[in-house]
Design a protein around this motif. Structure first.
Motif, mmCIF file in Angstrom:
data_model
loop_
_atom_site.group_PDB
_atom_site.id
_atom_site.type_symbol
_atom_site.label_atom_id
_atom_site.label_comp_id
_atom_site.label_asym_id
_atom_site.label_seq_id
_atom_site.Cartn_x
_atom_site.Cartn_y
_atom_site.Cartn_z
ATOM 1 N N UNK A 27 -42.207 50.314 -79.282
ATOM 2 C CA UNK A 27 -43.211 49.388 -79.841
ATOM 3 C C UNK A 27 -42.530 48.218 -80.545
ATOM 4 N N UNK A 28 -43.311 47.163 -80.825
ATOM 5 C CA UNK A 28 -42.800 45.973 -81.554
ATOM 6 C C UNK A 28 -42.159 46.413 -82.865
ATOM 7 N N UNK A 29 -40.986 45.919 -83.161
ATOM 8 C CA UNK A 29 -40.326 46.176 -84.441
ATOM 9 C C UNK A 29 -39.758 47.575 -84.602
ATOM 10 N N UNK A 138 -29.416 34.961 -82.758
ATOM 11 C CA UNK A 138 -29.660 33.568 -83.204
ATOM 12 C C UNK A 138 -30.657 32.832 -82.309
ATOM 13 N N UNK A 139 -30.921 33.360 -81.124
ATOM 14 C CA UNK A 139 -31.895 32.693 -80.255
ATOM 15 C C UNK A 139 -33.316 33.239 -80.461
ATOM 16 N N UNK A 140 -33.461 34.134 -81.431
ATOM 17 C CA UNK A 140 -34.794 34.626 -81.816
ATOM 18 C C UNK A 140 -35.458 35.555 -80.820
ATOM 19 N N UNK A 141 -34.764 36.613 -80.364
ATOM 20 C CA UNK A 141 -35.422 37.543 -79.424
ATOM 21 C C UNK A 141 -36.374 38.488 -80.163
ATOM 22 N N UNK A 142 -37.288 39.093 -79.420
ATOM 23 C CA UNK A 142 -38.173 40.115 -80.013
ATOM 24 C C UNK A 142 -37.614 41.510 -79.778
ATOM 25 N N UNK A 143 -36.691 41.609 -78.814
ATOM 26 C CA UNK A 143 -36.101 42.913 -78.482
ATOM 27 C C UNK A 143 -34.584 42.755 -78.379
ATOM 28 N N UNK A 144 -33.852 43.584 -79.125
ATOM 29 C CA UNK A 144 -32.392 43.565 -79.063
ATOM 30 C C UNK A 144 -31.948 44.802 -78.289
ATOM 31 N N UNK A 145 -31.273 44.595 -77.170
ATOM 32 C CA UNK A 145 -30.816 45.716 -76.344
ATOM 33 C C UNK A 145 -29.311 45.867 -76.533
ATOM 34 N N UNK A 158 -29.114 46.925 -87.924
ATOM 35 C CA UNK A 158 -30.536 47.066 -88.292
ATOM 36 C C UNK A 158 -30.909 46.044 -89.366
ATOM 37 N N UNK A 159 -30.017 45.848 -90.339
ATOM 38 C CA UNK A 159 -30.296 44.880 -91.410
ATOM 39 C C UNK A 159 -30.371 43.466 -90.850
ATOM 40 N N UNK A 160 -29.466 43.154 -89.916
ATOM 41 C CA UNK A 160 -29.444 41.793 -89.354
ATOM 42 C C UNK A 160 -30.640 41.557 -88.436
ATOM 43 N N UNK A 161 -31.051 42.607 -87.707
ATOM 44 C CA UNK A 161 -32.130 42.443 -86.724
ATOM 45 C C UNK A 161 -33.479 42.183 -87.398
ATOM 46 N N UNK A 162 -33.673 42.691 -88.581
ATOM 47 C CA UNK A 162 -34.935 42.469 -89.295
ATOM 48 C C UNK A 162 -36.112 43.061 -88.530
ATOM 49 N N UNK A 163 -37.078 42.216 -88.168
ATOM 50 C CA UNK A 163 -38.299 42.685 -87.502
ATOM 51 C C UNK A 163 -38.127 42.854 -85.995
#
Lengths: 186, 190
Positions: A27-29, A138-145, A158-163
């Protein structure tokens, strides 16, 4: 809202071997650490989840997009961080971020400011590992793989990824559990 | 706008990383031209075609090599359409081919043997060769043999029909267009 959905996604590798099938939902976030059977399977799974590989069977949805039909839209949502450390090919960190910003169509100045702030959050990590993560975020993704990230880096990531939702693949249950435990502690 | 920025980033970074290869290509082609400086025009044309073809194949192989694995990974991970990526790779390969052929013709020009028609047709043939060669990257052996035959046919045609240069330019442009489209399709489906 579901951000990533893999339904029995499998990929035929050169040589005829089939990686998968993989099924997962994120899910989101949210955060999810998945254990694959081998190193190669973990890499394939990560690449499937961000549209870099096309599934030979099954489906992969990122956001509302089918990765097979709309891979470019999927790649705008998902950012991939490889397992390998960054090669010393770029002239400087700023040049690296500018390159990624140009590829993702993000304003350079905005990407550099965001990347420098992310680097401060990733201060404990070696540059070879922190630069790719800062470059991806830095490019503002919604999902980090993440392909086989080190459990020791879980807190900082996790701290850097935020939401931003985090999907990580690992070669074995132990690694996945260790990463998930570290990440859950944040 | 976005597309051209991404293309410029891909081409710029690849050219920056391969500057040593570009310099060596230009140097070798210039050396070849120096050895041929007193040859007949046909000999110089044949030399330009042979060395231009080598430069074009070398440029296509640089794209294929695993030396810039990180760049290849970023290009695949980026939200860039297959045709845009193909265009960027084509520009990279054509830039290296141009460097070699321009160095060749500059040396010949210094000795008063410059022929604008031959230079234009060899450049066109070099570009078509580079784009055709890029397709060999993900093809099987039968297709690679066909591509080799096409490259040889392009060189022979350019050599034999240089006097009819509009025809040569048209054939090379058609071959380059088909090769680029095919390469874009392959990248989009990868």
């Amino acid at each position: 809202m579901t951000l990533l959905e893999l339904r029995e996604a499998a990929c035929t590798l050169p040589g005829g071997r089939i990686a998968g099938p993989f099924s997962a939902t994120l899910a989101e976030g949210d955060r999810l650490a998945v254990a694959a059977e081998s190193v190669e399977d973990a890499q394939v799974l990560a690449m499937l989840a961000c549209g870099m590989l096309t599934a030979s069977s099954g489906t992969v949805y990122v956001g509302a997009f089918d990765a097979r039909i709309q891979p470019v839209q999927v790649k705008r949502i998902a950012a991939f961080v490889p397992h390998e450390p960054l090669q010393a090919g770029f002239a400087s960190f700023a040049r690296y971020i500018e390159y990624r910003a140009d590829l993702w169509g993000v304003p350079r100045a905005q990407a550099i400011v965001r990347a420098r702030s992310l680097l401060e959050q990733l201060a404990g990590m070696h540059e070879a590992f922190s630069f790719p993560i800062a470059g991806a975020l830095c490019v503002g993704p919604r999902l980090l793989v993440l392909d086989r990230p080190l459990p020791a880096h879980a807190n900082a990531i996790v701290a850097a990824a935020g939401a931003c939702a985090i999907f990580s693949t690992h070669a074995g249950e132990n690694e996945a559990t260790a990463f998930f435990t570290e990440a859950a502690a944040v | 706008m976005k597309s051209s920025t991404a293309t410029a980033a891909i081409v710029g970074e690849r050219l920056r990383r391969e500057r040593a290869a570009i310099f060596m290509t230009a140097l070798l082609c210039a050396a070849a031209a120096f050895l041929q400086r007193f040859d007949e025009p046909f000999g110089q044309l044949a030399g330009a075609l042979i060395f231009g073809t080598f430069a074009a194949c070398g440029a296509a192989m640089l794209l294929r090599s695993r030396r810039q694995r990180d760049l290849a990974m970023y290009e695949i991970a980026a939200p860039v359409y297959g045709r845009e990526l193909a265009r960027a790779h084509a520009l990279f390969a054509c830039a290296i081919t141009s460097a070699g052929l321009i160095a060749y013709w500059i040396v010949l020009a210094a000795y008063g043997s410059f022929n604008a028609v031959s230079a234009a047709t060899t450049l066109a043939c070099g570009f078509a060769t580079a784009l055709s060669c890029m397709n060999a990257r993900r093809a099987g052996m039968p297709v690679r043999v066909l591509i080799t035959a096409l490259i040889i046919a392009l060189c022979v045609m350019t050599f034999a029909l240089t006097a009819r240069w509009p025809l040569v330019l048209a054939v090379c442009a058609a071959a380059a267009f088909v090769a680029l489209r095919q390469y874009g399709e392959v990248l989009a489906r990868a």
